[in-house]
Design a protein around this motif. Structure first.
Motif, short mmCIF file in Angstrom:
data_model
loop_
_atom_site.label_atom_id
_atom_site.label_comp_id
_atom_site.label_asym_id
_atom_site.label_seq_id
_atom_site.Cartn_x
_atom_site.Cartn_y
_atom_site.Cartn_z
N ASP A 107 24.09 3.24 18.93
CA ASP A 107 25.24 2.68 18.21
C ASP A 107 24.93 2.51 16.73
N LEU A 108 23.74 2.05 16.42
CA LEU A 108 23.36 1.84 15.03
C LEU A 108 23.20 3.18 14.30
N VAL A 109 22.62 4.17 14.98
CA VAL A 109 22.47 5.50 14.38
C VAL A 109 23.86 6.09 14.10
N THR A 110 24.79 5.92 15.05
CA THR A 110 26.15 6.43 14.87
C THR A 110 26.82 5.80 13.66
N LEU A 111 26.64 4.48 13.50
CA LEU A 111 27.19 3.79 12.33
C LEU A 111 26.59 4.32 11.02
N GLU A 112 25.28 4.55 11.05
CA GLU A 112 24.61 5.05 9.84
C GLU A 112 25.09 6.46 9.49
N LEU B 57 16.90 -5.58 15.45
CA LEU B 57 17.17 -4.15 15.32
C LEU B 57 18.26 -3.90 14.28
N ILE B 58 19.27 -4.76 14.28
CA ILE B 58 20.34 -4.63 13.28
C ILE B 58 19.79 -4.87 11.87
N ARG B 59 18.91 -5.92 11.75
CA ARG B 59 18.30 -6.16 10.44
C ARG B 59 17.46 -4.96 10.00
N ALA B 60 16.77 -4.35 10.96
CA ALA B 60 15.96 -3.18 10.64
C ALA B 60 16.83 -2.04 10.12
N ALA B 61 18.01 -1.87 10.74
CA ALA B 61 18.93 -0.82 10.30
C ALA B 61 19.44 -1.10 8.89
N ARG B 62 19.75 -2.39 8.62
CA ARG B 62 20.26 -2.75 7.29
C ARG B 62 19.23 -2.55 6.20
N SER B 63 17.98 -2.86 6.51
CA SER B 63 16.94 -2.76 5.48
C SER B 63 16.35 -1.37 5.36
N GLY B 64 16.30 -0.65 6.47
CA GLY B 64 15.64 0.65 6.44
C GLY B 64 16.48 1.82 6.81
N LEU C 22 18.43 4.65 8.78
CA LEU C 22 18.11 5.41 9.99
C LEU C 22 16.65 5.26 10.38
N GLN C 23 15.75 5.40 9.42
CA GLN C 23 14.33 5.28 9.72
C GLN C 23 14.00 3.86 10.19
N GLY C 24 14.75 2.86 9.69
CA GLY C 24 14.55 1.49 10.13
C GLY C 24 14.87 1.32 11.60
N VAL C 25 15.94 1.96 12.06
CA VAL C 25 16.30 1.90 13.48
C VAL C 25 15.19 2.49 14.33
N ILE C 26 14.70 3.67 13.92
CA ILE C 26 13.66 4.35 14.70
C ILE C 26 12.38 3.51 14.72
N ALA C 27 11.98 2.98 13.57
CA ALA C 27 10.78 2.17 13.51
C ALA C 27 10.96 0.87 14.30
N GLY C 28 12.15 0.28 14.24
CA GLY C 28 12.42 -0.94 14.98
C GLY C 28 12.31 -0.72 16.48
N LEU C 29 12.84 0.39 16.97
CA LEU C 29 12.74 0.70 18.40
C LEU C 29 11.28 0.93 18.79
N SER D 237 0.81 -1.22 0.00
CA SER D 237 0.00 0.00 0.00
C SER D 237 0.84 1.26 0.00
N THR D 238 2.05 1.16 0.57
CA THR D 238 2.91 2.36 0.67
C THR D 238 4.15 2.26 -0.17
N GLY D 239 4.55 1.02 -0.55
CA GLY D 239 5.79 0.84 -1.31
C GLY D 239 7.02 0.92 -0.45
N ARG D 240 6.85 0.98 0.90
CA ARG D 240 7.99 1.09 1.80
C ARG D 240 8.37 -0.27 2.35
N ALA D 241 9.66 -0.38 2.71
CA ALA D 241 10.12 -1.62 3.32
C ALA D 241 9.53 -1.74 4.71
N THR D 242 8.97 -2.90 5.04
CA THR D 242 8.43 -3.12 6.37
C THR D 242 9.54 -3.50 7.32
#
Length: 377
Positions: free
Chosen positions: A117-122, A24-31, A33-40, A4-9
């Motif tokens: 840590d993930l945000v810093t890496l990104e 959380l790491i997988r979320a960062a890899r797929s999405g 910065l926004q993946g980290v925030i959504a994962g949290l 419906s949105t075309g965005r990665a879940t």
């Protein structure tokens, strides 16, 4: 993928600490910065956001949520008492750049810290890409200033770094008495970085000065004042020269020299006036050994002054500075006009030529300026 949105879940996180972190790491890899925030957000069941240090939201899940930034700021302090918000600061190069927060007082797995840590890496990944672009820009600006590119090639490379050669720009040049490595500490724009956009201006280090190419609009003075503030913080005798408006690669090159002349006029914010061409030639000529030539030209006077304790070089400098006024020169030196005339005859005899012809005056003025302003070995 959400059709419906075309965005990665983003996968939901489990209660197991190890699996939560892996998800959380997988979320960062797929999405990213926004993946980290959504994962949290999914893991903690709480609103989650990343803020800059002024309280502006950089990313959030849900996207539109009201926050008490004062509370977030307080919660991010190392010694803060529980305030119902879990928050940690994001550091890059030992400097705080953002705050990651979750609207919850319950974070037993310390997922917010893992998220930091993930945000810093990104951010590090994005900065590395940005620095690569900046290095290419630096090479182009250096080639442009030193005349190593044609007008056509210059305009083509200008487009390559995201600038329209038909648009009007101004050059800002900031300098201060500081070490070169400190020039690299000019604050970078985290908003531009995280939005994956090009900065609205060029900012590189050229010839020991900070070079900025800025669209010619009302923001120029604001940017110039911000640059001056930063130059004042990292060194003394800070100045920022601002060029007039220019178009195209050749115009930008001319703008550089205008800004250089303005910056050399003295501390503070300086706008272009009449450019002292001779002064610029001395400042920018790295091919010709101008100081050696100047010393050779004035050697008869320098040697005479050394052996006799006289002031022939100083007399010549003041005479030319005073536009060859006998009265002003004699007053400045505290000598009689006849003494001045005697000294000028000595200068003429030692140099072997007149010192009143336009060509000789111009040459003597340049060599005197070179001895004053070009550092020796």
């Amino acid at each position: 993928m959400d059709s419906s949105t075309g965005r990665a879940t983003v996968p939901a996180l489990s209660g197991d600490p190890g699996e939560s972190l892996r998800s959380l790491i997988r979320a960062a890899r797929s999405g990213g910065l926004q993946g980290v925030i959504a994962g949290l957000h999914r893991a903690l069941g709480a609103d989650t956001a990343l803020f800059d240090l002024n309280g502006n939201t950089l990313a959030a899940a849900p996207a539109r949520t009201l926050w008490d930034y004062a509370q977030v700021l307080e919660a991010s302090k190392p010694s803060s008492l529980p305030v119902g918000v879990a928050a940690s600061r994001v550091y890059v190069d030992n400097e705080p750049v953002a705050i990651l927060a979750a609207n919850t007082g319950n974070d037993p797995q310390r997922l917010v810290d893992a998220g930091v840590d993930l945000v810093t890496l990104e951010i590090g990944r994005l900065r590395a890409r940005q620095e690569g672009k900046r290095e290419l820009t630096q090479h182009f600006i250096d080639d442009l200033i030193h005349g190593r590119v044609s007008e056509g090639e210059g305009n083509s490379r200008l487009r390559g770094i995201g600038f329209d050669p038909r648009q009007q720009y101004r050059v800002l040049l900031g300098q201060s008495q500081t070490r070169r490595e400190r020039l690299l500490s000019v604050p970078w724009n985290i908003h531009t970085l995280l939005s994956n956009q090009s900065e609205p201006f060029v900012r590189v280090v050229v010839e020991g000065r900070i070079f900025m190419l800025v669209p010619s609009d009302p923001m120029v003075d604001h940017i110039a004042k911000s640059l001056l503030h930063h130059m004042s913080e990292i060194g003394s005798m800070a100045s920022v020269g601002v060029s007039s408006t220019h178009v195209g690669a050749a115009g930008i090159r001319a703008g550089y020299f205008e800004a250089l002349a303005a910056a050399e006029a003295g501390p503070g914010l300086q706008h272009p006036g009449a450019v002292d061409l001779g002064h610029l030639l001395i400042l920018t000529n790295t091919q010709v050994p101008v100081r050696d030539i100047a010393a050779s030209t004035l050697k008869p006077l320098l040697d005479y002054d050394t052996s006799h304790g006289s002031e022939l070089v100083r007399t010549l400098r003041i005479f030319l500075t005073a536009d060859r006024s006998f009265a002003s020169t004699a007053e400045e030196l505290f000598i009689h006009r006849n003494t001045l005339r005697y000294r000028l005859r000595q200068i003429k005899e030692l140099l072997g030529h007149e010192i009143t012809a336009t060509r000789q005056i111009s040459n003597l003025w340049l060599v005197l300026k070179a001895l004053e302003e070009v550092p020796g070995d």
